[in-house]
Enzyme design. Structure first.
Site, PDB file in Angstrom:
ATOM      1  N   GLU A 105       0.797  -1.238   0.000  1.00  0.00           N
ATOM      2  CA  GLU A 105       0.000   0.000   0.000  1.00  0.00           C
ATOM      3  C   GLU A 105       0.829   1.286   0.000  1.00  0.00           C
ATOM      4  O   GLU A 105       0.321   2.346   0.357  1.00  0.00           O
ATOM      5  CB  GLU A 105      -0.933   0.002   1.212  1.00  0.00           C
ATOM      6  N   HIS A 117     -11.473  -0.958   6.363  1.00  0.00           N
ATOM      7  CA  HIS A 117     -10.025  -1.082   6.211  1.00  0.00           C
ATOM      8  C   HIS A 117      -9.253  -0.270   7.260  1.00  0.00           C
ATOM      9  O   HIS A 117      -8.504  -0.829   8.047  1.00  0.00           O
ATOM     10  CB  HIS A 117      -9.681  -0.652   4.782  1.00  0.00           C
TER      11      HIS A 117
HETATM   12 ZN   LIG Z   1      -4.094  -0.787   5.021  1.00  0.00          ZN
END
Ligand SMILES: [Zn+2]
Length: 239
Positions: A77, A166
């Site tokens: 990410e 998330h």
């Molecule tokens: Zn994350």
């Protein structure tokens, strides 16, 4: 000490603080814009924040390519960081976390807003980015620049955003600032759930938020930073 040395040490301390304060667990990360090159940023290799050492920190382009061809495996990410640095010249540090109390606000439509003065720094209202709106069924992870730029668009000029199912992303003018806001985002979310159980909440007004944010200075940030750093087994560097 060079500016780069200072920022590298700050990032190690930031990782340890965020882990020690329960803002990140084995996942989540914190980056800083490179102090000598605004088109690069500094972020650890893929490793649990509590374990990060200075040697783990890698320099990336805004597109998420490591400068060193032999760099160790990166966080999937990392695109969160590059996309926001690209869109926000005022941002010098970014925290991405999955801090537990923010999660319910990302999935219920209940707006996370500040009512405690220390939480004014989370912004007037925290928006929620939903990966499904534009990208359909995914793992929910921001795994390329397209997703990162979409998140950056929703963030706009704000300090924080939630990510549905998330976590959250928090930006700051310095590493200390981004850690400070991340900690008070978790505090604010936890308190808001408690207050919602009691009844109607009187939130801070827009004017109160602006005044509190306007008077946040290094004295306040450093007072918190020294305490959190020592609690995490790190010394505070001179600022
Ligand atoms: Zn994350």
């Amino acid at each position: 000490m060079s500016k780069l040395d200072f920022v590298l040490e700050e990032l190690v301390t930031a990782n340890r603080i965020l882990a020690n304060e329960g803002i990140v667990d084995s996942f989540g990360h914190v980056s800083a814009r490179h102090p000598d090159n605004p088109k690069h940023y500094l972020l650890s290799r893929a490793r649990a924040p509590e374990r990060i050492e200075r040697a783990d920190i890698v320099e990336y382009t805004l597109e998420g390519e490591a400068i060193d061809n032999n760099a160790p495996a990166p966080y999937v990410e990392r695109f969160i960081h590059g996309a926001i640095y690209e869109a926000r010249p005022d941002v010098h540090a970014i925290v991405h976390n999955h801090s537990p109390s923010v999660i319910p606000f990302g999935v219920t439509g209940k707006k996370l807003k500040p009512f405690l003065h220390m939480c004014a720094h989370i912004g007037h209202e925290v928006p929620t980015w939903d990966s499904r709106d534009k990208f359909g069924d995914t793992t929910l992870l921001i795994s390329d620049m397209n997703m990162g730029r979409d998140l950056a668009r929703l963030l706009g000029s704000r300090p924080t955003t939630l990510m549905r199912g998330h976590g959250a992303t928090v930006v700051g003018r310095s590493v200390r600032h981004s850690v400070f806001v991340s900690i008070y985002l978790e505090v604010g979310a936890k308190l808001q759930m408690q207050a919602m159980a009691l009844g109607e909440i009187k939130f801070l007004s827009a004017g109160e938020i602006d005044q509190i944010v306007g008077r946040l200075n290094d004295y306040t940030l450093n007072r918190a930073w020294e305490n959190w750093a020592r609690r995490a087994g790190r010394q505070m560097q001179g600022s």
